[in-house]
Design an enzyme around this catalytic site. Structure first.
Site, PDB file in Angstrom:
ATOM      1  N   LYS A 183       0.890  -1.164   0.000  1.00 56.08           N
ATOM      2  CA  LYS A 183       0.000   0.000   0.000  1.00 56.08           C
ATOM      3  C   LYS A 183       0.917   1.199   0.000  1.00 56.08           C
ATOM      4  O   LYS A 183       1.501   1.563   1.005  1.00 56.08           O
ATOM      5  CB  LYS A 183      -0.916  -0.015   1.223  1.00 56.08           C
ATOM      6  CG  LYS A 183      -2.249   0.723   1.021  1.00 56.08           C
ATOM      7  CD  LYS A 183      -2.114   2.225   0.914  1.00 56.08           C
ATOM      8  CE  LYS A 183      -1.978   2.867   2.272  1.00 56.08           C
ATOM      9  NZ  LYS A 183      -1.941   4.365   2.173  1.00 56.08           N
ATOM     10  N   SER A 241       2.452   5.797  12.609  1.00 58.02           N
ATOM     11  CA  SER A 241       1.994   6.343  13.888  1.00 58.02           C
ATOM     12  C   SER A 241       1.396   5.272  14.790  1.00 58.02           C
ATOM     13  O   SER A 241       0.968   4.202  14.330  1.00 58.02           O
ATOM     14  CB  SER A 241       0.940   7.420  13.641  1.00 58.02           C
ATOM     15  OG  SER A 241      -0.263   6.839  13.155  1.00 58.02           O
ATOM     16  N   GLU A 264       5.666  -0.998  13.535  1.00 56.51           N
ATOM     17  CA  GLU A 264       6.675  -0.180  14.215  1.00 56.51           C
ATOM     18  C   GLU A 264       6.086   1.212  14.321  1.00 56.51           C
ATOM     19  O   GLU A 264       5.749   1.834  13.313  1.00 56.51           O
ATOM     20  CB  GLU A 264       7.986  -0.172  13.426  1.00 56.51           C
ATOM     21  CG  GLU A 264       9.123   0.502  14.182  1.00 56.51           C
ATOM     22  CD  GLU A 264       9.740   1.645  13.431  1.00 56.51           C
ATOM     23  OE1 GLU A 264       9.435   2.800  13.780  1.00 56.51           O
ATOM     24  OE2 GLU A 264      10.509   1.394  12.492  1.00 56.51           O
ATOM     25  N   CYS A 301      12.426   7.609  13.640  1.00 59.90           N
ATOM     26  CA  CYS A 301      11.763   6.923  14.753  1.00 59.90           C
ATOM     27  C   CYS A 301      12.696   6.778  15.952  1.00 59.90           C
ATOM     28  O   CYS A 301      12.249   6.449  17.046  1.00 59.90           O
ATOM     29  CB  CYS A 301      11.246   5.556  14.309  1.00 59.90           C
ATOM     30  SG  CYS A 301      12.468   4.565  13.445  1.00 59.90           S
TER      31      CYS A 301
END
Length: 525
Positions: A183, A241, A264, A301
């Site tokens: 996606k 998120s 994650e 991150c």
């Protein structure tokens, strides 16, 4: 060439009527390409093709799949400047970052190819039978890992190459023997389409089945939900998120046949800096951490969003040095106007929160979407009293927490949620007095650093890029490094099977020459 269409296996498709554009955050304007939103019929077609492809692809040898991965790497390299231009236009990131990330992506693909060529990854285990054992004969048992089936992968906003179309999730799933449906992330759909074209070319050149890879465009959440709920999908990889990752995890768990969603998500990556380290090298650490906080406009991150220390003159001085160093950092373009807006909103909440002292905040920026670095300081009492201060601000922001004592430092660590990383800054001589602090930090993270910065994730077998919830949905698994392959496989035991019907990895004589565990002893014999 970017067409704006969806790759349904080897074919381009645009059955939908809804379109959208990507944004150039540097210019703060739309890019030229129109992307067609995938329809439910196209999602179903991609899933059906993946199912059919799986029947063929899972039979390919490790060496054949390795050749496929190496061909993908070569085709991405062959895209040349066109894909670099799309990357920079859709992300606002500089060309040097694009080149480096493409190199990392190619390295990941080749690393999984090497893993397949070695062959040991299947974890072949043999326990020979003993028909003479009493009171009951012992059966012959042989175990190895096999692919689970088609995998859905969600592209990440902050890594258009390394965590997206041909990133670590896709590379590891294809290595395992699983077809992949991506996606595509709507912020860099053009980059995703070009990389998809490289994967399709590689599949055709190496004789892989139609449907081993598909790429679907979508600006909203509908296509992602349809993918996760589709019965053909057997696992999901996601980077993004906490809100979106948690929602997808619940969707996967709520299916008639529940599937794992390896998400994650968020992390503030606590840093504990001890007094003797501040005395010895406080200013140097301030310089290093200013760079780490602002690296890539803070859109990693592993951005160090929380720095913990014990009250005193050394911590006060460190705060001043860090504020000064951060104030000298440039404001860098963020990935998208929406991300920039979210950063400014989240930052302002922290600046306005009760008990926070603003140490540094950049007021000026050249571009409309430049992320202006900021640093606040708060006492541990106020931090403990306000859970809102524990939340991630995605961007070049960090918080310095002053603890009254080691006991309070421990209390703060024990209230934190799960994190991807935790860092300890210390002099060797003081570590023995803080073993309980180290243990508390380790209990909250997937990777613990000593005298370093958490930004920069090495791609190697010993890397663990995961951590307790909510940093990831399952702390046992990594999304970086060779062990990422174990998200897409499951173990199967063969009992009392004839030699000629066993997989090559489990046959007597070890025809593949791989490392196996035989009657409890590792051997290549």
């Amino acid at each position: 060439m970017i067409t704006g269409k969806n790759y349904i296996g080897n074919s381009l498709s645009a059955k939908g009527t809804q379109t959208y554009k990507t944004v150039n955050p540097k210019l703060n304007s739309d890019n030229e390409w129109d992307f067609t939103e995938a329809t439910e019929a196209e999602v179903d077609e991609a899933a059906q093709k993946a199912t059919e492809a799986f029947a063929v692809y899972k039979q390919k040898t490790d060496k054949e799949r390795a050749a496929f991965l190496r061909a993908i790497a070569a085709e991405i390299e062959a895209l040349g400047q066109e894909v670099i231009a799309a990357y920079t236009a859709e992300s606002g990131l500089p060309e040097g970052r694009a080149m480096g990330e493409r190199g990392r992506t190619i390295g990941q693909l080749n690393s999984f190819a090497a893993l397949l060529e070695q062959g040991d990854w299947v974890q072949a285990t043999i326990d020979y039978g003993n028909p003479e054992r009493t009171p009951a004969p012992k059966p012959d048992l042989r175990k190895m890992q096999i692919a689970v089936g088609p995998v859905a992968v969600f592209g990440a906003s902050n890594f258009p190459f390394a965590f997206s179309t041909a990133g670590g999730d896709t590379a590891s799933a294809l290595a395992a023997g699983c077809p992949v449906i991506v996606k595509s992330h709507p912020m860099h759909a053009g980059t995703g389409e070009l990389v998809s074209s490289a994967i399709i070319k590689a599949a055709e050149k190496t004789g892989m089945p139609d449907g081993v890879f598909s790429n679907l465009n979508s600006k909203g959440i509908t296509v992602g939900e349809q993918l996760v709920k589709h019965p053909a999908i057997k696992a999901v990889g996601f980077t993004g998120s906490i809100k979106a990752g948690t929602a997808l995890t619940k969707l996967g768990a709520g299916r008639k046949e529940p599937i794992p969603v390896y998400a994650e998500m968020g992390s503030i990556n606590p840093v504990v800096i001890l007094p003797e380290a501040l005395k010895a090298n406080g200013e140097a650490w301030a310089q290093k951490y200013a760079g780490s906080i602002n690296l890539g406009a803070g859109q990693f991150c592993t951005n160090p969003g929380l720095i913990l220390g014990i009250e005193g003159a050394e911590l006060d001085t460190f705060g001043k040095h860090l504020a000064a160093a951060l104030g000298q950092q440039p404001a860098n373009c963020m990935l998208h106007p929406n991300i920039h807006s979210s950063y400014e909103s989240g930052k302002q909440k922290m600046l306005d929160a009760n008990g926070t002292e603003v140490l540094a905040v950049a007021l000026e920026a050249e571009g409309a979407n430049d992320g202006k670095p900021a640093l606040v300081k708060v006492t541990a009492d106020d931090f403990l009293a306000n859970p809102e201060l524990h939340t991630e601000v995605f961007g070049p922001f960090s918080m310095l927490v002053a603890c009254a004592s080691k006991a309070q430092l421990l209390e703060v660590l024990n209230t934190l949620e799960g994190q991807l990383t935790g860092s300890l800054i210390a002099e060797a001589a003081e570590v023995s007095a803080y073993t309980d602090v180290i243990d508390a930090l380790r209990s909250r993270v997937g990777r613990i650093l000593f005298n370093g910065v958490p930004t920069g994730v090495e791609v190697c077998p010993a890397m663990h890029h995961g951590g307790p919830f909510p940093s990831t949905s399952d702390a046992k698994f990594t999304s970086v490094g060779n062990d990422a392959i174990y998200r897409w496989v499951r173990p199967v035991s063969y009992q009392d099977w004839p030699q000629e019907l066993l997989p090559e990895a489990l046959k007597d004589g070890n025809p593949l020459g791989i490392l196996r565990k035989v009657d409890g002893i590792y051997s290549k014999a």
